[in-house]
Design a protein around this motif. Structure first.
Motif, PDB file in Angstrom:
ATOM      1  N   LEU A 279      66.538  34.992 107.966  1.00  0.00           N
ATOM      2  CA  LEU A 279      67.032  35.808 106.538  1.00  0.00           C
ATOM      3  C   LEU A 279      66.597  34.988 105.814  1.00  0.00           C
ATOM      4  CD1 LEU A 279      70.392  37.832 106.965  1.00  0.00           C
ATOM      5  CD2 LEU A 279      67.281  38.763 107.415  1.00  0.00           C
ATOM      6  N   TRP A 280      66.830  33.486 105.737  1.00  0.00           N
ATOM      7  CA  TRP A 280      66.428  32.768 104.283  1.00  0.00           C
ATOM      8  C   TRP A 280      64.333  33.026 104.023  1.00  0.00           C
ATOM      9  CZ3 TRP A 280      69.628  31.930 100.666  1.00  0.00           C
ATOM     10  CH2 TRP A 280      71.047  31.359 101.104  1.00  0.00           C
ATOM     11  N   PRO A 281      64.405  32.393 105.224  1.00  0.00           N
ATOM     12  CA  PRO A 281      62.568  32.170 105.077  1.00  0.00           C
ATOM     13  C   PRO A 281      62.401  33.590 104.598  1.00  0.00           C
ATOM     14  CG  PRO A 281      62.781  32.157 107.506  1.00  0.00           C
ATOM     15  CD  PRO A 281      63.973  31.774 106.940  1.00  0.00           C
ATOM     16  N   VAL A 282      62.344  34.624 105.305  1.00  0.00           N
ATOM     17  CA  VAL A 282      62.728  36.036 104.503  1.00  0.00           C
ATOM     18  C   VAL A 282      62.512  36.283 103.136  1.00  0.00           C
ATOM     19  CG1 VAL A 282      62.997  38.471 104.694  1.00  0.00           C
ATOM     20  CG2 VAL A 282      62.783  37.270 106.949  1.00  0.00           C
ATOM     21  N   LEU A 283      63.678  35.692 103.110  1.00  0.00           N
ATOM     22  CA  LEU A 283      63.948  35.832 101.238  1.00  0.00           C
ATOM     23  C   LEU A 283      62.670  34.793 100.518  1.00  0.00           C
ATOM     24  CD1 LEU A 283      66.466  36.462  98.995  1.00  0.00           C
ATOM     25  CD2 LEU A 283      66.932  34.502  99.286  1.00  0.00           C
ATOM     26  N   GLY A 284      62.274  33.757 100.929  1.00  0.00           N
ATOM     27  CA  GLY A 284      61.396  33.396 100.907  1.00  0.00           C
ATOM     28  C   GLY A 284      60.118  33.704 100.239  1.00  0.00           C
ATOM     29  N   MET A 285      59.672  35.367 101.521  1.00  0.00           N
ATOM     30  CA  MET A 285      58.649  35.446 101.552  1.00  0.00           C
ATOM     31  C   MET A 285      58.401  36.993 100.122  1.00  0.00           C
ATOM     32  SD  MET A 285      58.247  36.282 105.493  1.00  0.00           S
ATOM     33  CE  MET A 285      56.872  37.772 105.782  1.00  0.00           C
ATOM     34  N   VAL A 286      60.063  37.340 100.233  1.00  0.00           N
ATOM     35  CA  VAL A 286      60.644  38.199  98.937  1.00  0.00           C
ATOM     36  C   VAL A 286      59.584  37.677  97.910  1.00  0.00           C
ATOM     37  CG1 VAL A 286      62.175  40.061  98.262  1.00  0.00           C
ATOM     38  CG2 VAL A 286      61.586  39.609 100.431  1.00  0.00           C
ATOM     39  N   VAL A 287      59.916  37.095  97.427  1.00  0.00           N
ATOM     40  CA  VAL A 287      60.032  36.064  96.377  1.00  0.00           C
ATOM     41  C   VAL A 287      58.821  35.448  96.050  1.00  0.00           C
ATOM     42  CG1 VAL A 287      60.574  33.876  94.883  1.00  0.00           C
ATOM     43  CG2 VAL A 287      62.125  35.661  95.965  1.00  0.00           C
ATOM     44  N   ILE A 288      58.362  34.980  96.884  1.00  0.00           N
ATOM     45  CA  ILE A 288      56.743  35.322  96.625  1.00  0.00           C
ATOM     46  C   ILE A 288      55.793  36.338  96.619  1.00  0.00           C
ATOM     47  CG2 ILE A 288      54.334  34.540  98.096  1.00  0.00           C
ATOM     48  CD1 ILE A 288      56.378  31.958  99.185  1.00  0.00           C
ATOM     49  N   ALA A 289      56.381  37.899  97.188  1.00  0.00           N
ATOM     50  CA  ALA A 289      55.576  38.258  97.234  1.00  0.00           C
ATOM     51  C   ALA A 289      55.864  39.371  95.864  1.00  0.00           C
ATOM     52  CB  ALA A 289      55.718  39.471  97.909  1.00  0.00           C
TER      53      ALA A 289
ATOM     54  N   ILE B  35      51.868  44.519  98.769  1.00  0.00           N
ATOM     55  CA  ILE B  35      52.526  45.001  99.208  1.00  0.00           C
ATOM     56  C   ILE B  35      53.006  44.803 101.332  1.00  0.00           C
ATOM     57  CG2 ILE B  35      52.233  47.432 100.745  1.00  0.00           C
ATOM     58  CD1 ILE B  35      51.108  48.317  98.446  1.00  0.00           C
ATOM     59  N   SER B  36      51.488  44.114 101.547  1.00  0.00           N
ATOM     60  CA  SER B  36      51.392  43.551 102.558  1.00  0.00           C
ATOM     61  C   SER B  36      52.428  42.916 103.198  1.00  0.00           C
ATOM     62  CB  SER B  36      49.759  43.515 103.167  1.00  0.00           C
ATOM     63  OG  SER B  36      49.312  42.278 102.364  1.00  0.00           O
ATOM     64  N   MET B  37      52.257  41.548 102.164  1.00  0.00           N
ATOM     65  CA  MET B  37      54.019  40.698 102.672  1.00  0.00           C
ATOM     66  C   MET B  37      54.826  41.456 102.495  1.00  0.00           C
ATOM     67  SD  MET B  37      52.588  37.367  99.464  1.00  0.00           S
ATOM     68  CE  MET B  37      51.064  36.754 100.168  1.00  0.00           C
ATOM     69  N   PHE B  38      55.175  42.918 101.479  1.00  0.00           N
ATOM     70  CA  PHE B  38      56.413  43.207 101.682  1.00  0.00           C
ATOM     71  C   PHE B  38      57.272  43.842 102.589  1.00  0.00           C
ATOM     72  CE2 PHE B  38      56.239  43.149  97.208  1.00  0.00           C
ATOM     73  CZ  PHE B  38      57.444  42.507  96.584  1.00  0.00           C
ATOM     74  N   SER B  39      55.663  43.941 103.466  1.00  0.00           N
ATOM     75  CA  SER B  39      55.980  45.067 104.424  1.00  0.00           C
ATOM     76  C   SER B  39      56.122  43.986 105.480  1.00  0.00           C
ATOM     77  CB  SER B  39      54.578  45.512 105.365  1.00  0.00           C
ATOM     78  OG  SER B  39      53.844  44.593 105.199  1.00  0.00           O
ATOM     79  N   PHE B  40      56.414  42.710 105.481  1.00  0.00           N
ATOM     80  CA  PHE B  40      56.162  41.503 106.493  1.00  0.00           C
ATOM     81  C   PHE B  40      57.688  40.804 106.947  1.00  0.00           C
ATOM     82  CE2 PHE B  40      51.561  40.639 106.871  1.00  0.00           C
ATOM     83  CZ  PHE B  40      51.318  40.006 108.434  1.00  0.00           C
ATOM     84  N   ALA B  41      57.993  41.188 105.115  1.00  0.00           N
ATOM     85  CA  ALA B  41      59.810  41.108 104.934  1.00  0.00           C
ATOM     86  C   ALA B  41      60.699  42.382 105.414  1.00  0.00           C
ATOM     87  CB  ALA B  41      59.582  40.752 103.742  1.00  0.00           C
ATOM     88  N   GLY B  42      60.141  43.729 105.469  1.00  0.00           N
ATOM     89  CA  GLY B  42      60.758  45.059 106.227  1.00  0.00           C
ATOM     90  C   GLY B  42      60.742  44.265 107.223  1.00  0.00           C
ATOM     91  N   PHE B  43      59.431  44.256 108.301  1.00  0.00           N
ATOM     92  CA  PHE B  43      59.058  43.679 109.971  1.00  0.00           C
ATOM     93  C   PHE B  43      59.962  43.378 110.587  1.00  0.00           C
ATOM     94  CE2 PHE B  43      58.264  41.678 113.391  1.00  0.00           C
ATOM     95  CZ  PHE B  43      58.254  42.865 114.789  1.00  0.00           C
ATOM     96  N   PHE B  44      61.037  41.837 109.350  1.00  0.00           N
ATOM     97  CA  PHE B  44      61.937  40.828 109.827  1.00  0.00           C
ATOM     98  C   PHE B  44      63.275  41.941 109.603  1.00  0.00           C
ATOM     99  CE2 PHE B  44      58.078  37.798 109.881  1.00  0.00           C
ATOM    100  CZ  PHE B  44      58.037  37.020 110.579  1.00  0.00           C
ATOM    101  N   ILE B  45      63.923  42.171 108.737  1.00  0.00           N
ATOM    102  CA  ILE B  45      64.253  42.676 108.771  1.00  0.00           C
ATOM    103  C   ILE B  45      65.337  43.284 109.450  1.00  0.00           C
ATOM    104  CG2 ILE B  45      66.081  43.846 106.834  1.00  0.00           C
ATOM    105  CD1 ILE B  45      64.434  42.623 104.906  1.00  0.00           C
ATOM    106  N   GLY B  46      64.581  44.257 109.357  1.00  0.00           N
ATOM    107  CA  GLY B  46      64.621  45.540 110.908  1.00  0.00           C
ATOM    108  C   GLY B  46      64.876  44.368 111.892  1.00  0.00           C
ATOM    109  N   PHE B  47      63.663  43.686 112.306  1.00  0.00           N
ATOM    110  CA  PHE B  47      64.512  42.661 113.713  1.00  0.00           C
ATOM    111  C   PHE B  47      65.433  41.808 113.514  1.00  0.00           C
ATOM    112  CE2 PHE B  47      63.627  39.111 116.971  1.00  0.00           C
ATOM    113  CZ  PHE B  47      63.662  39.549 117.292  1.00  0.00           C
ATOM    114  N   ALA B  48      66.293  41.482 112.404  1.00  0.00           N
ATOM    115  CA  ALA B  48      67.029  40.437 112.330  1.00  0.00           C
ATOM    116  C   ALA B  48      68.208  40.827 112.044  1.00  0.00           C
ATOM    117  CB  ALA B  48      66.732  39.210 111.302  1.00  0.00           C
ATOM    118  N   CYS B  49      68.726  42.509 111.400  1.00  0.00           N
ATOM    119  CA  CYS B  49      69.536  42.270 111.680  1.00  0.00           C
ATOM    120  C   CYS B  49      70.297  43.395 111.896  1.00  0.00           C
ATOM    121  CB  CYS B  49      69.075  42.869 110.051  1.00  0.00           C
ATOM    122  SG  CYS B  49      68.733  41.771 108.935  1.00  0.00           S
TER     123      CYS B  49
END
Length: 355
Positions: free
Chosen positions: A60-70, A81-95
């Motif tokens: 989740l911490w690197p995913v938070l960095g991806m969201v901030v950058i996006a 949008i593609s960066m946000f989608s990567f963050a969404g994938f990791f959130i779906g997988f990890a949580c």
């Protein structure tokens, strides 16, 4: 939950960044825009690979960095949008499901805020962004469930292997008990008899007993070696003849009645080991001099009776008889022990393998 993504796919998934790179072909950006996009792309890739290499509990911490950058680059390049989608994938997988719903609600709120505040000049940002981010996040959920299922299957496979190993150890233990218990009793009997014959100066007869003792020991060694890969024998008829010969050597008058049946390998082995255990008990504990073994077939069932005329006394069943009951139960058979005018053991089993 502690899952990992397949490392070999990490570069393949980056093809989805084409949505971020596409505006570079159509929009006349200023130089500082290009510099900002290069910096954010490098930062995003760093967070992406850090997240990809982490366990799900640490993503989740690197995913938070991806969201901030996006969020920072989206006003310049709506392809974020593609960066946000990567963050969404990791959130779906990890949580977990509850945390997934909470974080996805926050991620969608960021997209809506960027759109309604006018920071995004592309009119299709929200119309395209929400379905893409939510859809990719669901792919993350699917991957999570797939890995959980694979882990459960692996655990079930490991448990089956462990159970199989345990059952095999128990089988070998029962085999060794049945084989060695009977054989050692015969060896002791032969040795005692040879000793008495030598004391009487009957060397030739003693030599005969010692030769038979050696043959019994060699046969026992062979059976112990075979027990690790499954007990092997020469057939029920041959083994019954051997057991009756041992009883005669122990001083019993032996009578065999009925026809020895043809059984499948599994049940034949079980019956042989059962008779071996019962004969061993008679040789050890009976104070009689007569023994009868009978085979009777009736209505697709087989009944074996082993009796002696010894002094019947109630006794506590040990590991041998307990293991014997377990063996017989596995082929649908029952063991009944009776104490009256002598000892009687009755084995009742179906002539066909139970369904």
């Amino acid at each position: 939950m502690n899952l990992r993504l397949e490392q070999k796919m990490s570069w393949v998934y980056l093809l989805n960044l084409t949505l971020f790179l596409a505006p570079l072909l159509f929009v006349p950006y200023q130089l500082w825009h290009y510099a900002a996009m290069v910096v954010t792309l490098i930062g995003f890739l760093y967070c992406y690979f850090v997240a990809y290499r982490q366990n799900s509990s640490q993503m989740l911490w690197p995913v938070l960095g991806m969201v901030v950058i996006a969020t920072l680059i989206a006003p310049i390049n709506p392809g974020a949008i593609s960066m946000f989608s990567f963050a969404g994938f990791f959130i779906g997988f990890a949580c977990t499901l509850r945390l997934y719903l909470l974080l996805m609600a926050a991620l969608c709120a960021i997209l809506i805020t960027l759109d309604v505040t006018g920071l995004i000049l592309w009119p299709y940002f929200l119309l395209l962004g929400l379905p893409v981010v939510i859809g990719v996040s669901l792919l993350g959920r699917v991957e999570q469930q797939r890995q959980l299922r694979l882990r459960q299957e692996q655990q079930s496979h490991d448990e089956i292997k462990q159970l199989g190993a345990m059952v095999e150890r128990e089988r070998i233990g029962r085999d060794l008990h049945d084989i060695l218990g009977h054989t050692l009793s015969s060896i002791i009997l032969k040795a005692d008899l040879a000793e008495k014959l030598l004391a009487r100066q009957q060397a030739e007869a003693a030599q005969q007993q010692l030769s038979e003792l050696s043959a019994i020991a060699r046969d026992a060694l062979s059976q112990v070696r075979q027990s690790v890969s499954g007990f092997k024998h020469k057939g029920l008829t041959a083994e019954v003849a051997k057991l009756l010969s041992r009883l005669r050597d122990a001083g019993f008058q032996v009578e065999l009645s009925g026809e020895i049946p043809q059984l499948d390998s599994r049940r034949e082995t079980t019956v042989i080991l059962a008779l071996t255990e019962l004969v061993t008990n008679i040789m050890r504990h009976s104070q009689g001099d007569s023994c009868q073994l009978g085979f009777m077939q009736n209505n697709h069932r087989l009944q074996l009776q082993l009796t002696d005329n010894g002094k019947a006394a109630a006794f506590k069943e040990g590991n041998g008889l307990t293991g014997l009951r377990q063996r017989l139960a596995a082929i649908g058979a029952q063991l009944t022990l009776e104490h009256g005018s002598g000892f009687r053991a009755i084995i009742d089993l179906p002539l066909q393998e139970p369904l």
